[in-house]
Design an enzyme around this catalytic site. Structure first.
Site, PDB file in Angstrom:
ATOM      1  N   HIS A 105       0.814  -1.211   0.000  1.00 45.92           N
ATOM      2  CA  HIS A 105       0.000   0.000   0.000  1.00 45.92           C
ATOM      3  C   HIS A 105       0.850   1.266   0.000  1.00 45.92           C
ATOM      4  CE1 HIS A 105      -3.300   2.603   1.876  1.00 45.92           C
ATOM      5  NE2 HIS A 105      -3.878   2.079   0.812  1.00 45.92           N
TER       6      HIS A 105
ATOM      7  N   LYS B  98       3.204   4.411  -1.259  1.00 50.10           N
ATOM      8  CA  LYS B  98       3.291   5.311  -2.408  1.00 50.10           C
ATOM      9  C   LYS B  98       4.585   6.098  -2.269  1.00 50.10           C
ATOM     10  CE  LYS B  98      -1.326   4.856  -1.482  1.00 50.10           C
ATOM     11  NZ  LYS B  98      -1.885   4.429  -0.188  1.00 50.10           N
TER      12      LYS B  98
ATOM     13  N   ASP C 134      16.340  10.808  -8.887  1.00 48.95           N
ATOM     14  CA  ASP C 134      17.794  11.000  -8.821  1.00 48.95           C
ATOM     15  C   ASP C 134      18.365  10.812  -7.421  1.00 48.95           C
ATOM     16  OD1 ASP C 134      17.866  11.514 -11.533  1.00 48.95           O
ATOM     17  OD2 ASP C 134      17.793  13.694 -11.308  1.00 48.95           O
TER      18      ASP C 134
ATOM     19  N   HIS D 107      -9.350  11.104   2.420  1.00 46.29           N
ATOM     20  CA  HIS D 107      -8.441   9.964   2.277  1.00 46.29           C
ATOM     21  C   HIS D 107      -7.130  10.172   3.036  1.00 46.29           C
ATOM     22  CE1 HIS D 107      -5.990   7.024  -0.244  1.00 46.29           C
ATOM     23  NE2 HIS D 107      -7.052   6.305   0.069  1.00 46.29           N
TER      24      HIS D 107
ATOM     25  N   LYS E 100      -4.230  10.334   5.894  1.00 47.03           N
ATOM     26  CA  LYS E 100      -3.812   9.443   6.982  1.00 47.03           C
ATOM     27  C   LYS E 100      -2.865  10.246   7.869  1.00 47.03           C
ATOM     28  CE  LYS E 100      -3.928   6.748   2.968  1.00 47.03           C
ATOM     29  NZ  LYS E 100      -5.304   6.360   2.958  1.00 47.03           N
TER      30      LYS E 100
ATOM     31  N   ASP F 106      -0.422  16.573  20.553  1.00 48.54           N
ATOM     32  CA  ASP F 106      -0.051  17.737  21.370  1.00 48.54           C
ATOM     33  C   ASP F 106       0.609  18.880  20.596  1.00 48.54           C
ATOM     34  OD1 ASP F 106      -1.018  16.450  23.579  1.00 48.54           O
ATOM     35  OD2 ASP F 106       0.941  15.862  24.356  1.00 48.54           O
TER      36      ASP F 106
END
Length: 400
Positions: free
Chosen positions: A146, A148, A153, A318, A320, A325
């Protein structure tokens, strides 16, 4: 009657075999999985919360690549957004650059063989992550990559929640605006994104490039202290628990799917009991059957303990993200659900920089402004169908 009995028996047998396959596959997985943690690094980090802006910057950086491009995505669609991405990869490969593309077998299942051949014909090396395999076929189908990650370079890295396709720039009429969080990294941390990509490349191709110095150019430290945490279907719970335990004032959890483990939900209640303000931000819309409804197995008790649940209505949510704090934030690819905790291969970035965290909080506050607060009255009025889906989701939660 005999036929019905045979069909029911066959279905029962199939379910039992799938459960056994899953348990044996999980046992083998845990026996082999390693707990990888990169050290704290110093990099410059930019936050993107709009797909159009992200892809403009990423595609511009891809076009400026001089030596190599490494890209890993859970999903690559075949539409005009991905067409530009794939065209850039082909152009750079034809210029003589090393171009490698990894796509998850499950997430990019609809990616056409003809397109793969076109990419390979231009010199792009293309592989799919985690194709199903025996002896634990059912388990391997569920164990997805999952992550990404894009590395250019060895000097520029991208990581976060965005895949490649039109819905991620808000051009899907069903989903509408797509809200997500993605990072651009320059500085020391890029070497860790590079290593992780090459680790996945080795796992899926058998080709080990991890120690090749040409992929690790000298990097200048940046201003922001951070740490990349890759997880491979294990150890993510420990990371989240550690963050929750650090909280003294506030915890914000932003996730498209809220299906925590027993240990995580226990720590959230512990935080609430010691006076920590807990806010959970989830989408109002659903993009997968049952995933939205699964959260309602946890929301009532959390609300009763003092937590606030926000439901984003301005498109699909979507992102995450976890903020602790106003001092630490976690942004990455992992959802706050059991699939990310116990099945998926993920990578998250812990950021220890109060100024950057304030930027993240500013974006989250905008998200909350475009959300409704879940109320006890709403819970009471949920339809019979919604409550039924919630119960089914509870049973299937290990796979959600």
């Amino acid at each position: 009657m005999v036929i019905i009995t045979v069909v029911l028996f066959a279905l029962f047998l199939l379910i039992m075999l799938a459960i056994l396959d899953f348990k044996l596959g999980r046992k083998k997985h845990l026996a082999e999985v390693e707990h990888d943690v990169f050290p704290k690094r110093k990099s410059n980090i930019s936050l993107f919360t709009d797909g159009g802006t992200l892809f403009k910057h990423m595609y511009d950086d891809l076009r400026e690549a001089k030596e190599h491009i490494h890209a890993l995505f859970y999903i690559v669609r075949e539409d005009h957004i991905s067409k530009e991405f794939l065209s850039i990869l082909k152009e750079k490969a034809e210029e003589g650059l090393e171009v490698r593309l990894l796509m998850d077998w499950g997430g990019s299942f609809k990616f056409k063989k003809e397109t793969v051949q076109q990419l390979k014909g231009s010199g792009v090396e293309v592989y799919f992550c985690h194709p199903p395999k025996f002896p634990h076929l059912f388990y391997s189908i569920n164990e997805r990559n999952h992550r990404k990650i894009t590395v250019i370079d060895g000097k520029i890295g991208y990581v976060g929640g965005y895949n490649v396709g039109k819905e991620y720039v808000g051009q899907d009429s069903k989903m509408g605006v797509w809200r997500d969080y993605h990072l651009k990294v320059t500085g020391e941390g890029v070497k860790d994104l590079q290593f992780q990509f090459l680790q996945d490349w080795k796992d899926d191709t058998g080709i080990d490039l991890r120690e090749n110095n040409q992929y690790y150019p000298p990097l200048t430290p940046g201003e922001i202290t951070h740490q990349f945490i890759p997880t491979n279907g294990a150890f993510l719970t420990e990371t989240f628990v550690s963050l929750i335990k650090k909280a003294k004032k506030q915890i914000i959890i932003a996730t498209p799917y809220f299906i925590p483990s027993d240990e995580l939900i226990k720590e959230l209640f512990n935080a609430l009991n010691r006076g920590v303000k807990v806010s959970v931000l989830v989408p109002q819309k659903e993009d997968h059957l049952l995933l939205r409804d699964a959260g309602f197995n946890y929301f009532p008790a959390l609300m009763q303990a003092g937590a606030t649940i926000y439901r984003f209505y301005y498109g699909f949510y979507h992102a995450k993200v976890m903020v602790i704090d106003e001092e630490i934030c976690d942004i990455g690819t992992a959802n706050f659900d059991k699939r990310s905790l116990f099945l998926n291969h993920e990578i998250n970035c812990l950021i220890y920089d109060s100024e950057f965290v304030q930027c993240v909080l500013h974006e989250i506050q905008e998200d909350m402004h475009n959300s409704e607060v879940l109320t006890p009255d709403y819970l009471k009025k949920r339809s019979f169908l919604a409550k039924g889906k919630q119960r089914v989701a509870k049973i299937l939660s290990p796979l959600l």
